[in-house]
Design a protein around this motif. Structure first.
Motif, PDB file in Angstrom:
ATOM      1  N   ILE A  44      62.192  22.314  31.932  1.00 42.81           N
ATOM      2  CA  ILE A  44      63.234  23.384  32.066  1.00 42.81           C
ATOM      3  C   ILE A  44      64.304  22.495  32.684  1.00 42.81           C
ATOM      4  CG2 ILE A  44      63.807  25.449  32.946  1.00 42.81           C
ATOM      5  CD1 ILE A  44      60.545  25.774  33.207  1.00 42.81           C
ATOM      6  N   ARG A  45      65.320  22.465  31.870  1.00 44.02           N
ATOM      7  CA  ARG A  45      66.621  21.600  32.218  1.00 44.02           C
ATOM      8  C   ARG A  45      67.809  22.606  32.310  1.00 44.02           C
ATOM      9  NH1 ARG A  45      69.977  17.365  28.644  1.00 44.02           N
ATOM     10  NH2 ARG A  45      71.632  17.322  30.234  1.00 44.02           N
ATOM     11  N   ASP A  46      68.502  22.482  33.542  1.00 41.54           N
ATOM     12  CA  ASP A  46      69.636  23.435  33.579  1.00 41.54           C
ATOM     13  C   ASP A  46      71.106  22.812  33.613  1.00 41.54           C
ATOM     14  OD1 ASP A  46      70.620  22.466  35.980  1.00 41.54           O
ATOM     15  OD2 ASP A  46      69.254  23.758  37.183  1.00 41.54           O
ATOM     16  N   GLY A  47      72.075  23.460  33.327  1.00 45.94           N
ATOM     17  CA  GLY A  47      73.254  23.043  33.481  1.00 45.94           C
ATOM     18  C   GLY A  47      74.173  22.990  34.795  1.00 45.94           C
ATOM     19  N   GLY A  48      73.252  22.659  35.733  1.00 45.59           N
ATOM     20  CA  GLY A  48      74.024  22.843  37.014  1.00 45.59           C
ATOM     21  C   GLY A  48      74.491  21.414  37.503  1.00 45.59           C
ATOM     22  N   PRO A  49      74.777  21.381  38.688  1.00 42.75           N
ATOM     23  CA  PRO A  49      75.126  19.809  39.300  1.00 42.75           C
ATOM     24  C   PRO A  49      74.022  19.191  39.771  1.00 42.75           C
ATOM     25  CG  PRO A  49      75.454  21.518  40.783  1.00 42.75           C
ATOM     26  CD  PRO A  49      75.104  22.185  39.714  1.00 42.75           C
ATOM     27  N   GLY A  50      72.748  19.370  39.489  1.00 44.87           N
ATOM     28  CA  GLY A  50      71.864  18.867  40.090  1.00 44.87           C
ATOM     29  C   GLY A  50      71.629  18.928  41.803  1.00 44.87           C
ATOM     30  N   LEU A  51      70.806  18.167  42.081  1.00 47.68           N
ATOM     31  CA  LEU A  51      70.553  18.197  43.835  1.00 47.68           C
ATOM     32  C   LEU A  51      70.496  16.534  44.130  1.00 47.68           C
ATOM     33  CD1 LEU A  51      67.086  20.169  44.065  1.00 47.68           C
ATOM     34  CD2 LEU A  51      69.652  20.858  44.711  1.00 47.68           C
ATOM     35  N   PRO A  52      70.927  16.524  45.606  1.00 46.13           N
ATOM     36  CA  PRO A  52      70.931  15.448  46.138  1.00 46.13           C
ATOM     37  C   PRO A  52      69.654  14.813  46.362  1.00 46.13           C
ATOM     38  CG  PRO A  52      72.255  16.911  47.424  1.00 46.13           C
ATOM     39  CD  PRO A  52      71.562  17.717  46.536  1.00 46.13           C
ATOM     40  N   ALA A  53      69.495  13.685  45.979  1.00 47.23           N
ATOM     41  CA  ALA A  53      68.195  12.851  45.927  1.00 47.23           C
ATOM     42  C   ALA A  53      67.050  13.140  46.893  1.00 47.23           C
ATOM     43  CB  ALA A  53      68.212  11.311  45.582  1.00 47.23           C
ATOM     44  N   GLU A  54      67.505  13.202  48.204  1.00 42.56           N
ATOM     45  CA  GLU A  54      66.966  13.512  49.433  1.00 42.56           C
ATOM     46  C   GLU A  54      66.377  14.916  49.504  1.00 42.56           C
ATOM     47  OE1 GLU A  54      71.166  13.905  50.628  1.00 42.56           O
ATOM     48  OE2 GLU A  54      70.144  12.514  49.336  1.00 42.56           O
ATOM     49  N   GLU A  55      66.949  15.794  48.500  1.00 43.64           N
ATOM     50  CA  GLU A  55      66.306  17.152  48.546  1.00 43.64           C
ATOM     51  C   GLU A  55      65.462  17.710  47.400  1.00 43.64           C
ATOM     52  OE1 GLU A  55      67.682  19.464  50.714  1.00 43.64           O
ATOM     53  OE2 GLU A  55      69.063  18.052  51.953  1.00 43.64           O
ATOM     54  N   LEU A  56      65.315  16.548  46.666  1.00 44.99           N
ATOM     55  CA  LEU A  56      64.280  16.916  45.550  1.00 44.99           C
ATOM     56  C   LEU A  56      63.099  17.289  45.687  1.00 44.99           C
ATOM     57  CD1 LEU A  56      65.555  14.231  42.929  1.00 44.99           C
ATOM     58  CD2 LEU A  56      65.931  16.748  42.987  1.00 44.99           C
ATOM     59  N   ASP A  57      62.496  16.888  46.893  1.00 44.97           N
ATOM     60  CA  ASP A  57      61.072  17.211  47.254  1.00 44.97           C
ATOM     61  C   ASP A  57      61.144  18.265  48.471  1.00 44.97           C
ATOM     62  OD1 ASP A  57      58.523  16.859  46.623  1.00 44.97           O
ATOM     63  OD2 ASP A  57      58.158  16.060  48.789  1.00 44.97           O
ATOM     64  N   LYS A  58      62.208  18.225  49.294  1.00 41.96           N
ATOM     65  CA  LYS A  58      62.308  19.268  50.278  1.00 41.96           C
ATOM     66  C   LYS A  58      62.142  20.630  49.816  1.00 41.96           C
ATOM     67  CE  LYS A  58      64.927  16.266  53.408  1.00 41.96           C
ATOM     68  NZ  LYS A  58      66.168  16.114  54.321  1.00 41.96           N
ATOM     69  N   VAL A  59      62.979  20.981  48.641  1.00 42.55           N
ATOM     70  CA  VAL A  59      63.074  22.091  48.219  1.00 42.55           C
ATOM     71  C   VAL A  59      61.651  22.879  47.762  1.00 42.55           C
ATOM     72  CG1 VAL A  59      65.338  21.947  47.319  1.00 42.55           C
ATOM     73  CG2 VAL A  59      63.381  21.443  45.733  1.00 42.55           C
ATOM     74  N   PHE A  60      60.651  22.224  47.931  1.00 43.17           N
ATOM     75  CA  PHE A  60      59.361  22.771  47.832  1.00 43.17           C
ATOM     76  C   PHE A  60      58.691  23.239  49.059  1.00 43.17           C
ATOM     77  CE2 PHE A  60      59.706  20.209  44.033  1.00 43.17           C
ATOM     78  CZ  PHE A  60      59.285  20.931  42.912  1.00 43.17           C
ATOM     79  N   THR A  61      59.220  23.047  50.178  1.00 43.66           N
ATOM     80  CA  THR A  61      58.827  23.189  51.532  1.00 43.66           C
ATOM     81  C   THR A  61      59.111  24.881  51.700  1.00 43.66           C
ATOM     82  OG1 THR A  61      59.567  21.232  52.391  1.00 43.66           O
ATOM     83  CG2 THR A  61      59.247  22.949  54.152  1.00 43.66           C
ATOM     84  N   PRO A  62      58.205  25.589  52.324  1.00 43.56           N
ATOM     85  CA  PRO A  62      58.290  27.044  52.318  1.00 43.56           C
ATOM     86  C   PRO A  62      59.298  27.356  53.154  1.00 43.56           C
ATOM     87  CG  PRO A  62      56.126  26.606  52.704  1.00 43.56           C
ATOM     88  CD  PRO A  62      56.730  25.165  52.737  1.00 43.56           C
ATOM     89  N   PHE A  63      60.208  28.310  52.608  1.00 40.54           N
ATOM     90  CA  PHE A  63      61.435  28.888  53.172  1.00 40.54           C
ATOM     91  C   PHE A  63      62.457  28.015  53.262  1.00 40.54           C
ATOM     92  CE2 PHE A  63      57.740  31.067  55.272  1.00 40.54           C
ATOM     93  CZ  PHE A  63      58.044  32.427  54.770  1.00 40.54           C
ATOM     94  N   TYR A  64      62.702  26.751  52.746  1.00 40.66           N
ATOM     95  CA  TYR A  64      63.643  25.899  52.752  1.00 40.66           C
ATOM     96  C   TYR A  64      64.743  26.334  51.684  1.00 40.66           C
ATOM     97  CZ  TYR A  64      66.108  21.457  52.589  1.00 40.66           C
ATOM     98  OH  TYR A  64      67.227  20.500  52.820  1.00 40.66           O
ATOM     99  N   ARG A  65      65.793  26.521  52.067  1.00 37.62           N
ATOM    100  CA  ARG A  65      66.832  26.820  51.044  1.00 37.62           C
ATOM    101  C   ARG A  65      68.201  25.963  51.204  1.00 37.62           C
ATOM    102  NH1 ARG A  65      68.383  33.053  52.102  1.00 37.62           N
ATOM    103  NH2 ARG A  65      70.016  32.125  50.778  1.00 37.62           N
ATOM    104  N   LEU A  66      68.679  25.386  49.824  1.00 39.63           N
ATOM    105  CA  LEU A  66      69.754  24.627  50.143  1.00 39.63           C
ATOM    106  C   LEU A  66      71.021  25.706  50.195  1.00 39.63           C
ATOM    107  CD1 LEU A  66      69.321  22.486  46.928  1.00 39.63           C
ATOM    108  CD2 LEU A  66      69.572  21.898  49.349  1.00 39.63           C
ATOM    109  N   GLU A  67      71.031  26.953  49.788  1.00 40.66           N
ATOM    110  CA  GLU A  67      72.085  28.070  49.848  1.00 40.66           C
ATOM    111  C   GLU A  67      71.875  28.543  51.480  1.00 40.66           C
ATOM    112  OE1 GLU A  67      74.704  30.936  50.116  1.00 40.66           O
ATOM    113  OE2 GLU A  67      72.430  31.408  50.111  1.00 40.66           O
ATOM    114  N   THR A  68      72.762  28.100  52.236  1.00 34.91           N
ATOM    115  CA  THR A  68      72.545  28.546  53.767  1.00 34.91           C
ATOM    116  C   THR A  68      73.193  29.874  54.163  1.00 34.91           C
ATOM    117  OG1 THR A  68      74.712  27.619  53.932  1.00 34.91           O
ATOM    118  CG2 THR A  68      72.759  25.986  54.507  1.00 34.91           C
TER     119      THR A  68
END
Length: 118
Positions: A44-68
């Motif tokens: 499933i590919r989107d058209g957004g900017p992607g994520l910083p490499a260091e965030e690619l696994d962190k976003v699977f952490t419960p309650f972790y959000r990039l949008e603050t």
């Protein structure tokens, strides 16, 4: 090729990934293929900017959000990707995120498959 699955759970997983692509990346391009090693691969590919490499696994952490912000309008609870990965793992698969070389973020869901009729 078929996948043995709990249909409602797998639907929830894929819907979550598509919803994220639409919300954060403007569109969702979904492909399904057999990888030749007895795995069904859903991308499933989107058209957004992607994520910083260091965030690619962190976003699977419960309650972790990039949008603050704390707004539910601009971001969720931080559980969607955690739930999606758990569902995938319960089906014997993997869920990873990668920045696509041509742009956008790609969710890659790999599930054990079997030949039809087996």
């Amino acid at each position: 090729m078929s996948v043995r699955a709990q249909p409602q759970a797998l639907l929830r997983c894929v819907n979550n990934l598509i919803d994220n692509a639409l919300k954060y990346g403007r569109y969702a391009n979904v492909t399904v293929q057999n990888d030749g090693n007895n795995f069904a691969v859903i991308r499933i590919r989107d058209g957004g900017p992607g994520l910083p490499a260091e965030e690619l696994d962190k976003v699977f952490t419960p309650f972790y959000r990039l949008e603050t912000s704390r707004s539910r309008e601009s971001g969720g609870t931080g559980l969607g990707l955690t739930i999606a990965r758990n569902i995938c793992e319960q089906h014997g698969g993997t869920l990873t995120l990668a920045n696509h070389p041509e742009g956008g973020l790609e969710a890659i869901l790999k599930l054990p498959a079997r030949a039809m009729g087996k």
